[in-house]
Design a protein around this motif. Sequence first.
Motif, PDB file in Angstrom:
ATOM      1  N   ILE A   1      12.884  -4.819 -16.261  1.00  0.00           N
ATOM      2  CA  ILE A   1      11.640  -4.352 -15.640  1.00  0.00           C
ATOM      3  C   ILE A   1      10.433  -4.579 -16.549  1.00  0.00           C
ATOM      4  O   ILE A   1       9.425  -5.127 -16.121  1.00  0.00           O
ATOM      5  CB  ILE A   1      11.732  -2.847 -15.272  1.00  0.00           C
ATOM      6  N   VAL A   2      10.490  -4.140 -17.798  1.00  0.00           N
ATOM      7  CA  VAL A   2       9.292  -4.198 -18.643  1.00  0.00           C
ATOM      8  C   VAL A   2       9.466  -5.016 -19.921  1.00  0.00           C
ATOM      9  O   VAL A   2       8.564  -5.029 -20.759  1.00  0.00           O
ATOM     10  CB  VAL A   2       8.805  -2.769 -19.016  1.00  0.00           C
TER      11      VAL A   2
ATOM     12  N   ARG B   1      -0.022   0.443 -18.184  1.00  0.00           N
ATOM     13  CA  ARG B   1      -0.194  -0.305 -16.936  1.00  0.00           C
ATOM     14  C   ARG B   1       1.102  -0.313 -16.142  1.00  0.00           C
ATOM     15  O   ARG B   1       1.094  -0.279 -14.912  1.00  0.00           O
ATOM     16  CB  ARG B   1      -0.602  -1.746 -17.235  1.00  0.00           C
ATOM     17  N   ALA B   2       2.224  -0.399 -16.829  1.00  0.00           N
ATOM     18  CA  ALA B   2       3.511  -0.482 -16.131  1.00  0.00           C
ATOM     19  C   ALA B   2       3.876   0.860 -15.481  1.00  0.00           C
ATOM     20  O   ALA B   2       4.466   0.904 -14.411  1.00  0.00           O
ATOM     21  CB  ALA B   2       4.609  -0.912 -17.089  1.00  0.00           C
TER      22      ALA B   2
ATOM     23  N   PRO C   1       1.696   4.184 -15.231  1.00  0.00           N
ATOM     24  CA  PRO C   1       0.571   5.064 -15.543  1.00  0.00           C
ATOM     25  C   PRO C   1       0.897   6.536 -15.268  1.00  0.00           C
ATOM     26  O   PRO C   1       1.785   6.835 -14.468  1.00  0.00           O
ATOM     27  CB  PRO C   1      -0.536   4.590 -14.601  1.00  0.00           C
TER      28      PRO C   1
ATOM     29  N   THR D   1       2.369   8.604 -11.825  1.00  0.00           N
ATOM     30  CA  THR D   1       3.112   7.793 -10.858  1.00  0.00           C
ATOM     31  C   THR D   1       4.606   8.047 -11.043  1.00  0.00           C
ATOM     32  O   THR D   1       5.020   8.619 -12.053  1.00  0.00           O
ATOM     33  CB  THR D   1       2.819   6.291 -11.046  1.00  0.00           C
TER      34      THR D   1
ATOM     35  N   LEU E   1       7.208   5.591 -10.342  1.00  0.00           N
ATOM     36  CA  LEU E   1       8.076   4.426 -10.467  1.00  0.00           C
ATOM     37  C   LEU E   1       7.383   3.399 -11.350  1.00  0.00           C
ATOM     38  O   LEU E   1       6.250   3.031 -11.081  1.00  0.00           O
ATOM     39  CB  LEU E   1       8.276   3.847  -9.050  1.00  0.00           C
ATOM     40  N   PRO E   2       8.037   2.913 -12.412  1.00  0.00           N
ATOM     41  CA  PRO E   2       7.394   1.856 -13.199  1.00  0.00           C
ATOM     42  C   PRO E   2       7.385   0.539 -12.426  1.00  0.00           C
ATOM     43  O   PRO E   2       8.325   0.267 -11.675  1.00  0.00           O
ATOM     44  CB  PRO E   2       8.272   1.750 -14.453  1.00  0.00           C
ATOM     45  N   VAL E   3       6.326  -0.260 -12.608  1.00  0.00           N
ATOM     46  CA  VAL E   3       6.320  -1.601 -12.009  1.00  0.00           C
ATOM     47  C   VAL E   3       6.590  -2.628 -13.104  1.00  0.00           C
ATOM     48  O   VAL E   3       6.367  -2.353 -14.282  1.00  0.00           O
ATOM     49  CB  VAL E   3       4.994  -1.944 -11.297  1.00  0.00           C
ATOM     50  N   PRO E   4       7.106  -3.808 -12.722  1.00  0.00           N
ATOM     51  CA  PRO E   4       7.458  -4.816 -13.729  1.00  0.00           C
ATOM     52  C   PRO E   4       6.221  -5.446 -14.373  1.00  0.00           C
ATOM     53  O   PRO E   4       5.606  -6.335 -13.806  1.00  0.00           O
ATOM     54  CB  PRO E   4       8.239  -5.862 -12.931  1.00  0.00           C
ATOM     55  N   ILE E   5       5.856  -4.973 -15.528  1.00  0.00           N
ATOM     56  CA  ILE E   5       4.788  -5.562 -16.339  1.00  0.00           C
ATOM     57  C   ILE E   5       5.344  -5.619 -17.760  1.00  0.00           C
ATOM     58  O   ILE E   5       5.853  -4.613 -18.254  1.00  0.00           O
ATOM     59  CB  ILE E   5       3.510  -4.711 -16.273  1.00  0.00           C
ATOM     60  N   SER E   6       5.268  -6.790 -18.391  1.00  0.00           N
ATOM     61  CA  SER E   6       5.869  -6.934 -19.725  1.00  0.00           C
ATOM     62  C   SER E   6       5.159  -6.073 -20.758  1.00  0.00           C
ATOM     63  O   SER E   6       3.937  -6.110 -20.871  1.00  0.00           O
ATOM     64  CB  SER E   6       5.781  -8.383 -20.190  1.00  0.00           C
TER      65      SER E   6
ATOM     66  N   ARG F   1       6.054 -11.148 -12.486  1.00  0.00           N
ATOM     67  CA  ARG F   1       5.926 -10.255 -13.643  1.00  0.00           C
ATOM     68  C   ARG F   1       5.052 -10.901 -14.716  1.00  0.00           C
ATOM     69  O   ARG F   1       4.173 -10.253 -15.283  1.00  0.00           O
ATOM     70  CB  ARG F   1       7.310  -9.932 -14.214  1.00  0.00           C
TER      71      ARG F   1
ATOM     72  N   SER G   1       1.466  -9.404 -15.700  1.00  0.00           N
ATOM     73  CA  SER G   1       1.375  -8.922 -17.080  1.00  0.00           C
ATOM     74  C   SER G   1       0.110  -9.438 -17.757  1.00  0.00           C
ATOM     75  O   SER G   1      -0.497  -8.743 -18.564  1.00  0.00           O
ATOM     76  CB  SER G   1       2.592  -9.367 -17.887  1.00  0.00           C
TER      77      SER G   1
ATOM     78  N   HIS H   1      -1.570   0.594  -8.971  1.00  0.00           N
ATOM     79  CA  HIS H   1      -0.135   0.846  -9.095  1.00  0.00           C
ATOM     80  C   HIS H   1       0.582   0.769  -7.750  1.00  0.00           C
ATOM     81  O   HIS H   1       1.624   0.111  -7.641  1.00  0.00           O
ATOM     82  CB  HIS H   1       0.102   2.213  -9.740  1.00  0.00           C
TER      83      HIS H   1
ATOM     84  N   TYR I   1       8.506  -4.305  -5.021  1.00  0.00           N
ATOM     85  CA  TYR I   1       9.708  -3.664  -4.499  1.00  0.00           C
ATOM     86  C   TYR I   1       9.845  -3.738  -2.983  1.00  0.00           C
ATOM     87  O   TYR I   1      10.885  -3.427  -2.439  1.00  0.00           O
ATOM     88  CB  TYR I   1       9.754  -2.200  -4.949  1.00  0.00           C
TER      89      TYR I   1
END
Lengths: 203, 313
Positions: free
Chosen positions: A13-14, A153-154, A156, A159, A161-166, B82, B86, B95, B103
């Motif tokens: 995910i991250v 950012r992934a 915040p 929230t 659920l984390p979102v996929p951001i490296s 991603r 990113s 978000h 998803y």
Amino acid sequence: MIDLVLIGLTRFIVGGQAQWIGASPETRQRIYFANHASHLDTLLIWSALPRPLRGTTHPIAAADYWGRGKVRRHIALKVLNAVLVDRATQGPPGAALAPLRGVLAEGESLVLFPEGTRGTERLPGPFKSGLYWLSQEFPEVELIPTYLDNPSRAFPKGTFLPVPISCTVRFGAPLLRRPGEEKEAFLERARAAVGALASDPVL
Amino acid sequence: MSLTDKLFILFGGICALLGIASAIGFALSRKVTSENGRATVDNLNARIKAWWVMVAIFALSFGLGRGVTVVLFALTSFYTLREFISLTPTRGADHLPLVAAFYVLLPLQYWLIWTDWYALFTILIPVYGFLLLPSLAALKGDAEQFLLRVSRIQWGLMLTVYCISHAPALLTLDIPGRPREGFLLLFFLITVAQFSDVMQYVFGKLFGRTKVAPVVSPSKTVEGLVGGGLTAVAAGAGLWWITPFTPLGAAAMALAIVAMGFLGGLSLSAVKRSMGVKDWGTTISGHGGVLDRMDSLSFAAPVFFHLTRYFYT
């Protein structure tokens, strides 16, 4: 087993790549102090450390988040080797540091988030004094500034659920102690050392 | 010749090509002396090694069938999106749209390919995603750079999910008298697009002088584009026997893939430049990020899909 699943999920995910900029991954006693932006932070630093270091490094986690619910509590204590602290502790100054002193006295390492709470900015906010007291009491422990890039950012604040951001974990050069340095000056210098590891923002 | 026989010949051919490339890379690494040349050759050898891995992954997924291949492309979209997000600045209010993009829309787009629901597949992201994402962002009540923010997410989704998903969508095409040959069309698309990239790189390194777009992409040269592009068109024409196209038709299709691939690489270089980065990531050693390898394919896939669908089904 759970640890491999957790690391796999984190990577998927991250990402959570480690960048050792000013220090190398060694098994010496350290306090890693980092900016705090999300509930992923503990997981990120833990998964960024090489396996031999993971077992002897204890992240400080808020009891009101990581201690809640059986599964989360189990992961925090048994998998992440976390030390749960109650942020609402009343009592004499420095009383909340007792469990942290315990870890250092046993020769093991700590991961601290000296801001005390999750921020929303790129650069860390003011540091609480715990890092100063511990650095005074354990002068031989190396202090490693650590910057977490992107977790705010992934995942915040506010929230679910984390979102996929490296995200990347950057370990900087050890912060040296200066004899006779005032508490405020030390904390400001520590904060600047973390901020210096941040990359330039893209507009 | 059965489909399996053809795939064996094709992947065998690719392995032979890579074997030659590895041998040349090895010879070069023993010959090179200058520091600059060393860096180039090391990067070349890292690229060739990564190619072995990528070819192995594709061969395996082709062998395991349609489901696995669709999942492989879904993962490719996931990783490229991603990488894109990113590097793209987002705010807290983005978000919810991002959750929907990663998803909901991404898995849904690939599920539509799996169930062969063409009508919804073509409009899910350009129509429904287009309407849903700004709505979710607006509900959060943050107007700061609103249009810019929703455009970035929409653009990323179009590029990495919508466009790339047209490659595995080739598996759903029903070409009269050629059941299950979507795999060969997919092989044709990927091979021509990637071979064109590789040959443009090779011709550019050997003969490159005149820059095509010095500001946007300093590494692209006219010599590389013409030499590499023509080689890839010739390779495409040589593959006519696995497609429903005539040799001339295959050359024309390959030309379309090469042209779109070039424009894709150029456009994404411009995007990277505007963000101040050179690569999309570090996932594929020697190449950069996954999106650095997929940029040409993402522009070529929808065009190749529609040309094939219009003229041959």
